[in-house]
Design a protein around this motif. Structure first.
Motif, PDB file in Angstrom:
ATOM      1  N   ASN A 257      34.347  41.187  65.277  1.00 52.48           N
ATOM      2  CA  ASN A 257      33.349  40.705  64.522  1.00 52.48           C
ATOM      3  C   ASN A 257      33.540  41.858  63.314  1.00 52.48           C
ATOM      4  N   TRP A 258      33.694  41.582  62.140  1.00 56.09           N
ATOM      5  CA  TRP A 258      34.240  42.651  61.169  1.00 56.09           C
ATOM      6  C   TRP A 258      33.364  42.286  59.882  1.00 56.09           C
ATOM      7  N   ASP A 259      33.010  43.487  59.065  1.00 57.67           N
ATOM      8  CA  ASP A 259      32.604  43.126  57.689  1.00 57.67           C
ATOM      9  C   ASP A 259      33.948  42.995  56.628  1.00 57.67           C
ATOM     10  N   TYR A 260      33.666  42.042  56.172  1.00 54.12           N
ATOM     11  CA  TYR A 260      34.946  41.797  55.094  1.00 54.12           C
ATOM     12  C   TYR A 260      34.664  41.617  53.546  1.00 54.12           C
ATOM     13  N   ARG A 261      33.368  42.296  53.276  1.00 54.00           N
ATOM     14  CA  ARG A 261      32.962  42.411  51.853  1.00 54.00           C
ATOM     15  C   ARG A 261      33.506  43.553  51.115  1.00 54.00           C
ATOM     16  N   PHE A 262      34.956  43.858  51.258  1.00 54.87           N
ATOM     17  CA  PHE A 262      35.614  45.052  50.655  1.00 54.87           C
ATOM     18  C   PHE A 262      36.829  44.314  50.086  1.00 54.87           C
ATOM     19  N   CYS A 263      37.429  45.327  49.494  1.00 51.31           N
ATOM     20  CA  CYS A 263      38.909  44.888  48.726  1.00 51.31           C
ATOM     21  C   CYS A 263      40.034  45.485  49.443  1.00 51.31           C
ATOM     22  N   TRP A 264      40.714  44.617  50.163  1.00 44.78           N
ATOM     23  CA  TRP A 264      42.182  44.989  50.958  1.00 44.78           C
ATOM     24  C   TRP A 264      43.169  44.991  49.858  1.00 44.78           C
ATOM     25  N   LEU A 265      43.752  46.253  49.834  1.00 41.96           N
ATOM     26  CA  LEU A 265      44.939  46.163  48.773  1.00 41.96           C
ATOM     27  C   LEU A 265      46.133  45.352  49.422  1.00 41.96           C
ATOM     28  N   ARG A 266      46.246  45.209  50.501  1.00 42.50           N
ATOM     29  CA  ARG A 266      47.467  44.087  50.792  1.00 42.50           C
ATOM     30  C   ARG A 266      47.380  42.951  50.274  1.00 42.50           C
ATOM     31  N   ASP A 267      46.214  42.431  49.776  1.00 45.86           N
ATOM     32  CA  ASP A 267      46.106  41.035  49.276  1.00 45.86           C
ATOM     33  C   ASP A 267      46.507  41.295  47.808  1.00 45.86           C
ATOM     34  N   ALA A 268      46.579  42.380  47.242  1.00 40.39           N
ATOM     35  CA  ALA A 268      47.031  42.439  45.912  1.00 40.39           C
ATOM     36  C   ALA A 268      48.116  41.582  45.474  1.00 40.39           C
ATOM     37  N   SER A 269      49.436  42.094  45.956  1.00 48.90           N
ATOM     38  CA  SER A 269      50.542  41.356  45.431  1.00 48.90           C
ATOM     39  C   SER A 269      50.569  39.843  45.390  1.00 48.90           C
ATOM     40  N   MET A 270      50.108  39.365  46.441  1.00 48.67           N
ATOM     41  CA  MET A 270      49.859  37.727  46.455  1.00 48.67           C
ATOM     42  C   MET A 270      48.919  37.383  45.399  1.00 48.67           C
ATOM     43  N   SER A 271      47.799  38.403  45.378  1.00 52.41           N
ATOM     44  CA  SER A 271      46.832  37.890  44.306  1.00 52.41           C
ATOM     45  C   SER A 271      47.229  37.652  42.991  1.00 52.41           C
ATOM     46  N   ILE A 272      47.914  38.785  42.560  1.00 48.40           N
ATOM     47  CA  ILE A 272      48.225  39.025  41.223  1.00 48.40           C
ATOM     48  C   ILE A 272      49.474  37.859  40.988  1.00 48.40           C
ATOM     49  N   ASP A 273      50.392  37.491  41.819  1.00 45.66           N
ATOM     50  CA  ASP A 273      51.351  36.593  41.768  1.00 45.66           C
ATOM     51  C   ASP A 273      50.908  34.964  41.563  1.00 45.66           C
ATOM     52  N   THR A 274      49.752  34.769  42.285  1.00 43.54           N
ATOM     53  CA  THR A 274      49.049  33.561  42.113  1.00 43.54           C
ATOM     54  C   THR A 274      48.205  33.492  41.097  1.00 43.54           C
ATOM     55  N   LEU A 275      47.492  34.425  40.892  1.00 45.57           N
ATOM     56  CA  LEU A 275      46.846  34.271  39.419  1.00 45.57           C
ATOM     57  C   LEU A 275      47.319  34.292  38.294  1.00 45.57           C
ATOM     58  N   LEU A 276      48.673  34.972  38.026  1.00 40.05           N
ATOM     59  CA  LEU A 276      49.547  34.928  37.092  1.00 40.05           C
ATOM     60  C   LEU A 276      50.177  33.611  36.803  1.00 40.05           C
ATOM     61  N   PHE A 277      50.674  33.238  38.163  1.00 33.80           N
ATOM     62  CA  PHE A 277      51.491  31.822  37.982  1.00 33.80           C
ATOM     63  C   PHE A 277      50.558  30.802  37.651  1.00 33.80           C
ATOM     64  N   MET A 278      49.231  30.829  37.998  1.00 35.29           N
ATOM     65  CA  MET A 278      48.396  29.731  37.910  1.00 35.29           C
ATOM     66  C   MET A 278      47.551  29.814  36.254  1.00 35.29           C
ATOM     67  N   LYS A 279      48.053  30.656  35.700  1.00 31.95           N
ATOM     68  CA  LYS A 279      47.928  30.986  34.326  1.00 31.95           C
ATOM     69  C   LYS A 279      46.163  31.719  34.206  1.00 31.95           C
ATOM     70  N   HIS A 280      46.037  32.435  34.989  1.00 37.20           N
ATOM     71  CA  HIS A 280      44.795  33.487  34.991  1.00 37.20           C
ATOM     72  C   HIS A 280      45.131  34.852  34.724  1.00 37.20           C
ATOM     73  N   LYS A 281      45.652  35.054  33.567  1.00 40.20           N
ATOM     74  CA  LYS A 281      46.055  36.410  33.349  1.00 40.20           C
ATOM     75  C   LYS A 281      44.999  37.396  33.196  1.00 40.20           C
ATOM     76  N   ASN A 282      43.712  37.037  32.700  1.00 40.82           N
ATOM     77  CA  ASN A 282      42.664  37.815  32.591  1.00 40.82           C
ATOM     78  C   ASN A 282      42.114  38.435  33.920  1.00 40.82           C
ATOM     79  N   THR A 283      41.882  37.358  34.848  1.00 40.92           N
ATOM     80  CA  THR A 283      41.529  37.955  36.257  1.00 40.92           C
ATOM     81  C   THR A 283      42.308  38.830  36.799  1.00 40.92           C
ATOM     82  N   ALA A 284      43.901  38.483  36.706  1.00 37.39           N
ATOM     83  CA  ALA A 284      44.931  39.472  37.300  1.00 37.39           C
ATOM     84  C   ALA A 284      44.616  40.703  36.565  1.00 37.39           C
ATOM     85  N   ALA A 285      44.408  40.730  35.255  1.00 38.57           N
ATOM     86  CA  ALA A 285      44.211  42.067  34.450  1.00 38.57           C
ATOM     87  C   ALA A 285      43.128  42.835  35.091  1.00 38.57           C
ATOM     88  N   ARG A 286      42.204  42.293  35.305  1.00 42.18           N
ATOM     89  CA  ARG A 286      40.959  43.151  35.988  1.00 42.18           C
ATOM     90  C   ARG A 286      41.216  43.737  37.396  1.00 42.18           C
TER      91      ARG A 286
END
Length: 597
Positions: A257-286
């Motif tokens: 049972n863990w607290d997940y209200r944080f930012c894991w950098l391992r999600d970053a690569s897929m996050s950026i790829d997905t957001l860019l691909f889906m045309k949400h550049k501003n969210t990716a840029a932030r």
């Protein structure tokens, strides 16, 4: 059997979970990682909630309002019907600013007859650790901690205050509103104000999602996942949360049972790829901005995870007074994994920085500053990649030479070499390419088990591990390579059970895993697809998406037998993986050249 039948609302500052019966069971104010003011999710009896009590004659249904993050819960009985519209205000005030106060709006619209209801308003401040008192003023109810009167929330409502606090039943004869705020309001709160915020928030979400790619299949589900991901990005820093909850167990009655209200950098690569691909550049840029600030703050120390404002110390604490979700103790806040040694983490970071140079390069001085950080990171990778670590799954009491950590070390040096090429730094590009080749050679020699015909979890064992399905995704190996094809099939044979995937089967710090990790099944779907097993991949995918909850949300884990959702919720990584796999099985809608999006 209880399931995570919750909808989520939020405004990129905080979020709330509302049950399919309309009960507000989880809310942290003023931010995602703040102490909760409703905690029934983690303690049925003592956690506190904000609900609408109706008789058994009522049928309750819940859905989202179109492609928005406004949740609607409809109560219907022979005597009458009403709908609750739940949302957190979010809209632009100008080109740069957003209105996103730490508050929740619950607007009740009577749609038929004279429905009867009781208001169950029971806030429990600071994770239900403190007793509270209610003071009634002319325009609001102030609820505050007995121990600390500065720890407070404000309730504004059109309903008689005594009815709110007493819980007595009354008849709804007109539309009503509730505004629960962390701050005292400086404007008049009435139906007109609530409806204005409602319309503005609705338009904001519709405009945001309208910028996305459209698909011929799974379109509404893809949009829902995108809306959830956006909701879970912290506007003030650009960080993306793993989930909005803490301590929802991976298996009922166990201690994972863990607290997940944080930012894991391992999600970053897929996050950026997905957001860019889906045309949400501003969210990716932030998010890129968040990563850059972390790198600049201390370029000699890198962590696997950070607080949503970039905090480095995420001290773990147990809350023994809470019973836990279905009595699954302990309840934890903070996460001790932040100080773990995970050699894969720099791979994700350098993958993100590579995307920074491709898509978001800043001024010359900034580019030069990041370049110095890249060189430092490569030195660190080359110093540690041959050493054992705690791996992607964050083992707490063991260190091994995990193959996926070596793969991500290769990713780190490979991306650094590509960055050097972009900057015309040929010396570094060639030097690092040679080092990347050495890492790859080491993995092929020591990570491959000829007897199993599979890459294994670690150099020291012969265990299967789902993370190795990502070897092709990160470019370490070609999909057509016989070793990868064989690895995918062996991992499926060993870890695929009742339509779902284990992360691994070997015992860890807490025994043998007993639930399926949702993202691993998505990884299997993608891996099968790229090696040519597309019909099988589609079949598994169709089964997997049927296990989302009633409003299309995914958690971290699934029970192998019952398929109930487990683990923290909603899980950003699960929604990212859904989008990445859904687009494999659909075609993008092409707009007429005469129509502008």
């Amino acid at each position: 059997m209880k399931n995570l039948d919750y909808g989520i609302i939020g405004n990129c500052r905080t979020a709330a979970l509302i049950s399919k019966e309309g009960s507000l069971d989880w809310l942290c104010l003023p931010d995602f990682d703040s102490p909760s003011v409703f905690t029934k999710l983690l303690d049925e009896e003592n956690g506190g909630c904000f609900a609408f009590g109706v008789s058994e004659a009522y049928t309750i249904t819940q859905t989202y309002l179109g492609n928005t993050n406004i949740l609607t819960t409809r109560f219907e009985a022979p005597e009458g019907a009403f709908t609750v519209f739940d949302y957190m205000p979010r809209y632009r005030t100008n080109e740069e600013k957003h209105y996103m106060p730490p508050e929740i709006h619950r607007y009740i619209r009577v749609t038929r007859g004279a429905p009867k209801v009781r208001i169950l308003y029971d806030p429990k401040i600071n994770y239900a650790r403190e007793a509270v008192k209610h003071d009634v003023f002319e325009t609001y109810i102030k609820t505050y901690s007995v121990e600390d009167s500065e720890d407070k929330i404000y309730m504004y409502t059109s309903v008689d205050f005594n009815r709110v606090l007493s819980g007595e039943e009354f008849t709804l004869t007109d539309h009503q509103f509730f505004v629960l705020s962390y701050n005292q309001k400086l404007v008049t709160i009435d139906n007109n104000r609530v409806l204005l915020d409602y319309e503005r928030t609705k338009v904001y979400w519709l405009n945001w999602i309208n910028r996305s790619r459209e698909y011929t299949q799974y379109s509404e589900m893809i949009k829902r996942s995108l809306l959830i991901l956006k909701l879970m990005s912290y506007q003030n820093s650009g960080a993306m949360l793993a989930a909005v909850t803490t301590s929802l167990p991976e298996s009922i009655g166990e201690t994972r049972n863990w607290d997940y209200r944080f930012c894991w950098l391992r999600d970053a690569s897929m996050s950026i790829d997905t957001l860019l691909f889906m045309k949400h550049k501003n969210t990716a840029a932030r998010f890129i901005g968040f990563v850059k600030r972390i790198l600049k703050s201390r370029d000699d120390v890198f962590q696997i995870m950070y607080g949503i404002r970039g905090e480095r110390e995420l001290t773990e604490e147990v809350l023994p007074h809470l019973a836990g979700y279905e009595n699954s103790r302990p309840v934890r806040i903070g996460n001790a994994a932040y100080h773990q040694v995970q050699n894969d983490s720099l791979g994700y970071l350098l993958d993100v920085i590579y995307k920074y140079y491709l898509y978001f390069p800043g001024t010359l001085d900034e580019v030069e500053e990041i370049w110095e950080i890249v060189k430092n990171m490569v030195r660190m990778v080359l110093r540690v990649w041959q050493k054992a670590d705690q791996g992607i799954w964050e083992f707490r009491t063991r260190e091994l030479n995990f193959v996926f950590s070596k793969v991500m070390s290769w990713v780190a040096v490979d991306r650094a070499s590509r960055i050097a090429e972009l900057l015309n730094k040929d010396f570094y590009a060639e030097k690092w390419r040679a080092q990347a080749d050495l890492i790859k050679k080491d993995v092929h020699e020591k990570g491959w088990n000829e007897e199993m015909h599979c890459f294994t979890q670690a150099y020291e064992n012969a265990d299967c591990d789902s993370s190795l399905l990502l070897m092709e995704f990160y470019g370490f190996i070609e999909a057509s390579d016989e070793r990868y094809v064989s690895t995918v099939k062996v991992i499926q044979e060993n870890l695929f059970h009742n339509g779902l995937m284990y992360r691994y089967k070997a015992e860890d710090d807490f025994g043998k895993p007993s639930s399926a990790f949702t993202i691993c099944t998505f990884w299997l779907v993608e891996a099968l697809y790229v090696i040519g097993e597309r019909e099988q991949a589609k079949e598994i995918f169709e089964s997997l998406i049927s296990y989302s909850n009633h409003v299309g949300l995914y958690s971290e884990d699934l029970d192998f037998e019952t398929k109930r959702q487990l683990g923290n919720f909603p899980q950003a990584y699960s929604h990212l993986a859904f989008i990445n796999t859904a687009v494999l099985f659909s075609e993008e809608k092409q707009l007429s050249k005469f129509i502008q999006p």
